[in-house]
Design a protein around this motif. Structure first.
Motif, PDB file in Angstrom:
ATOM      1  N   GLU A 129     -21.094  33.006  11.467  1.00  0.00           N
ATOM      2  CA  GLU A 129     -20.086  33.866  10.677  1.00  0.00           C
ATOM      3  C   GLU A 129     -21.052  34.295   9.267  1.00  0.00           C
ATOM      4  OE1 GLU A 129     -15.858  34.083   8.658  1.00  0.00           O
ATOM      5  OE2 GLU A 129     -15.870  33.215  10.783  1.00  0.00           O
ATOM      6  N   SER A 130     -21.557  32.935   8.815  1.00  0.00           N
ATOM      7  CA  SER A 130     -22.248  33.167   7.614  1.00  0.00           C
ATOM      8  C   SER A 130     -23.328  34.045   7.518  1.00  0.00           C
ATOM      9  CB  SER A 130     -22.632  31.816   6.780  1.00  0.00           C
ATOM     10  OG  SER A 130     -21.465  31.170   6.941  1.00  0.00           O
ATOM     11  N   CYS A 131     -24.349  33.877   8.517  1.00  0.00           N
ATOM     12  CA  CYS A 131     -25.519  34.648   8.950  1.00  0.00           C
ATOM     13  C   CYS A 131     -25.607  35.705   9.520  1.00  0.00           C
ATOM     14  CB  CYS A 131     -26.839  33.498   9.286  1.00  0.00           C
ATOM     15  SG  CYS A 131     -26.707  32.125   8.179  1.00  0.00           S
ATOM     16  N   ASP A 132     -24.857  35.891  10.412  1.00  0.00           N
ATOM     17  CA  ASP A 132     -24.494  36.917  11.461  1.00  0.00           C
ATOM     18  C   ASP A 132     -25.781  36.873  12.289  1.00  0.00           C
ATOM     19  OD1 ASP A 132     -23.282  39.100  12.933  1.00  0.00           O
ATOM     20  OD2 ASP A 132     -24.868  40.506  11.783  1.00  0.00           O
ATOM     21  N   GLU A 133     -26.507  35.674  12.389  1.00  0.00           N
ATOM     22  CA  GLU A 133     -27.381  35.232  13.568  1.00  0.00           C
ATOM     23  C   GLU A 133     -26.764  35.158  14.839  1.00  0.00           C
ATOM     24  OE1 GLU A 133     -30.936  35.418  13.251  1.00  0.00           O
ATOM     25  OE2 GLU A 133     -30.746  36.295  11.207  1.00  0.00           O
ATOM     26  N   THR A 134     -27.608  35.085  15.929  1.00  0.00           N
ATOM     27  CA  THR A 134     -27.167  34.936  17.281  1.00  0.00           C
ATOM     28  C   THR A 134     -27.242  33.437  17.661  1.00  0.00           C
ATOM     29  OG1 THR A 134     -27.429  37.128  18.191  1.00  0.00           O
ATOM     30  CG2 THR A 134     -27.491  35.338  19.842  1.00  0.00           C
ATOM     31  N   LEU A 135     -26.486  32.650  17.964  1.00  0.00           N
ATOM     32  CA  LEU A 135     -26.705  31.289  17.972  1.00  0.00           C
ATOM     33  C   LEU A 135     -27.623  30.937  19.279  1.00  0.00           C
ATOM     34  CD1 LEU A 135     -23.122  29.745  17.680  1.00  0.00           C
ATOM     35  CD2 LEU A 135     -24.607  30.085  15.861  1.00  0.00           C
ATOM     36  N   LEU A 191     -22.217  24.660  16.752  1.00  0.00           N
ATOM     37  CA  LEU A 191     -21.077  25.018  17.386  1.00  0.00           C
ATOM     38  C   LEU A 191     -20.722  23.880  18.485  1.00  0.00           C
ATOM     39  CD1 LEU A 191     -18.478  26.843  18.177  1.00  0.00           C
ATOM     40  CD2 LEU A 191     -20.070  27.812  19.986  1.00  0.00           C
ATOM     41  N   ILE A 192     -19.622  23.208  18.439  1.00  0.00           N
ATOM     42  CA  ILE A 192     -19.331  22.372  19.207  1.00  0.00           C
ATOM     43  C   ILE A 192     -17.900  22.870  19.938  1.00  0.00           C
ATOM     44  CG2 ILE A 192     -18.280  20.098  19.765  1.00  0.00           C
ATOM     45  CD1 ILE A 192     -20.062  18.960  17.080  1.00  0.00           C
ATOM     46  N   PRO A 193     -18.214  23.315  21.430  1.00  0.00           N
ATOM     47  CA  PRO A 193     -16.944  23.939  21.918  1.00  0.00           C
ATOM     48  C   PRO A 193     -15.724  22.935  22.184  1.00  0.00           C
ATOM     49  CG  PRO A 193     -19.063  24.270  23.261  1.00  0.00           C
ATOM     50  CD  PRO A 193     -19.486  23.250  22.236  1.00  0.00           C
ATOM     51  N   GLU A 194     -14.623  23.562  22.066  1.00  0.00           N
ATOM     52  CA  GLU A 194     -13.465  22.831  22.189  1.00  0.00           C
ATOM     53  C   GLU A 194     -13.499  21.719  23.394  1.00  0.00           C
ATOM     54  OE1 GLU A 194      -8.713  23.373  22.024  1.00  0.00           O
ATOM     55  OE2 GLU A 194      -9.862  25.039  22.270  1.00  0.00           O
ATOM     56  N   GLU A 195     -13.889  22.504  24.502  1.00  0.00           N
ATOM     57  CA  GLU A 195     -13.998  21.571  25.865  1.00  0.00           C
ATOM     58  C   GLU A 195     -14.878  20.171  25.542  1.00  0.00           C
ATOM     59  OE1 GLU A 195     -16.053  25.071  26.628  1.00  0.00           O
ATOM     60  OE2 GLU A 195     -13.612  25.538  25.487  1.00  0.00           O
ATOM     61  N   LEU A 196     -16.038  20.511  24.928  1.00  0.00           N
ATOM     62  CA  LEU A 196     -16.736  19.369  24.705  1.00  0.00           C
ATOM     63  C   LEU A 196     -16.099  18.389  23.607  1.00  0.00           C
ATOM     64  CD1 LEU A 196     -19.358  18.003  25.158  1.00  0.00           C
ATOM     65  CD2 LEU A 196     -20.623  19.299  23.453  1.00  0.00           C
ATOM     66  N   ALA A 197     -15.772  18.601  22.535  1.00  0.00           N
ATOM     67  CA  ALA A 197     -14.854  17.950  21.750  1.00  0.00           C
ATOM     68  C   ALA A 197     -13.735  17.249  22.163  1.00  0.00           C
ATOM     69  CB  ALA A 197     -14.603  18.886  20.303  1.00  0.00           C
ATOM     70  N   LEU A 198     -13.017  17.821  22.853  1.00  0.00           N
ATOM     71  CA  LEU A 198     -11.946  17.102  23.366  1.00  0.00           C
ATOM     72  C   LEU A 198     -12.046  16.541  24.936  1.00  0.00           C
ATOM     73  CD1 LEU A 198      -9.322  19.840  22.662  1.00  0.00           C
ATOM     74  CD2 LEU A 198      -9.585  17.906  21.457  1.00  0.00           C
ATOM     75  N   PRO A 242     -23.126  21.429  30.239  1.00  0.00           N
ATOM     76  CA  PRO A 242     -22.623  22.914  30.645  1.00  0.00           C
ATOM     77  C   PRO A 242     -21.883  23.686  29.931  1.00  0.00           C
ATOM     78  CG  PRO A 242     -22.217  21.078  32.571  1.00  0.00           C
ATOM     79  CD  PRO A 242     -22.581  20.381  31.233  1.00  0.00           C
ATOM     80  N   GLU A 243     -20.722  23.150  29.360  1.00  0.00           N
ATOM     81  CA  GLU A 243     -19.582  23.668  28.639  1.00  0.00           C
ATOM     82  C   GLU A 243     -20.124  24.159  27.461  1.00  0.00           C
ATOM     83  OE1 GLU A 243     -18.240  19.400  28.532  1.00  0.00           O
ATOM     84  OE2 GLU A 243     -19.005  20.838  30.389  1.00  0.00           O
ATOM     85  N   ALA A 244     -21.340  23.753  26.906  1.00  0.00           N
ATOM     86  CA  ALA A 244     -21.735  24.232  25.843  1.00  0.00           C
ATOM     87  C   ALA A 244     -23.080  25.279  25.766  1.00  0.00           C
ATOM     88  CB  ALA A 244     -22.762  22.953  24.866  1.00  0.00           C
ATOM     89  N   GLU A 245     -22.471  26.567  25.511  1.00  0.00           N
ATOM     90  CA  GLU A 245     -23.241  27.661  25.943  1.00  0.00           C
ATOM     91  C   GLU A 245     -23.463  28.527  24.598  1.00  0.00           C
ATOM     92  OE1 GLU A 245     -22.069  29.968  29.148  1.00  0.00           O
ATOM     93  OE2 GLU A 245     -21.973  28.085  30.595  1.00  0.00           O
ATOM     94  N   ALA A 246     -24.719  29.146  24.297  1.00  0.00           N
ATOM     95  CA  ALA A 246     -24.543  29.953  23.092  1.00  0.00           C
ATOM     96  C   ALA A 246     -24.356  31.503  23.209  1.00  0.00           C
ATOM     97  CB  ALA A 246     -26.080  29.746  22.494  1.00  0.00           C
ATOM     98  N   GLU A 247     -24.280  31.828  24.810  1.00  0.00           N
ATOM     99  CA  GLU A 247     -24.059  33.315  24.772  1.00  0.00           C
ATOM    100  C   GLU A 247     -22.976  33.734  24.282  1.00  0.00           C
ATOM    101  OE1 GLU A 247     -23.683  35.985  28.859  1.00  0.00           O
ATOM    102  OE2 GLU A 247     -24.724  34.117  29.055  1.00  0.00           O
ATOM    103  N   GLY A 248     -22.948  35.015  23.437  1.00  0.00           N
ATOM    104  CA  GLY A 248     -22.058  35.769  22.931  1.00  0.00           C
ATOM    105  C   GLY A 248     -21.639  35.173  21.452  1.00  0.00           C
TER     106      GLY A 248
END
Length: 71
Positions: free
Chosen positions: A17-23, A51-58, A7-13
């Motif tokens: 940075e390199s490709c300027d593509e929406t995740l 992208l691995i959100p901080e909440e998920l990693a920790l 649940p804490e892994a969301e692509a929204e927003g």
């Protein structure tokens, strides 16, 4: 093989940075100490950067690492 949805892994927003593509959310194969896990995570559709959100990693990922290391 089942895909773990986090649940804490969301692509929204988020944008790459390199490709300027929406995740976008897609299944990503992660490996740790010889164990494979498929987790749905935000990633760039062009370069594949994940992208691995901080909440998920920790949180959950940290717990799984400790469980695997204790085996």
């Amino acid at each position: 093989m089942s895909v773990i949805k986090v649940p804490e892994a969301e692509a929204e927003g988020w944008r790459c940075e390199s490709c300027d593509e929406t995740l976008t959310m897609r299944p990503i194969e992660l490996e740790y100490l010889g164990s494979l896990f498929t987790v749905e995570l935000p990633s760039c559709p062009k370069c594949g950067m994940v992208l691995i959100p901080e909440e998920l990693a920790l949180g959950k990922m940290n717990q799984v690492e400790h469980l695997l290391e204790d085996k």
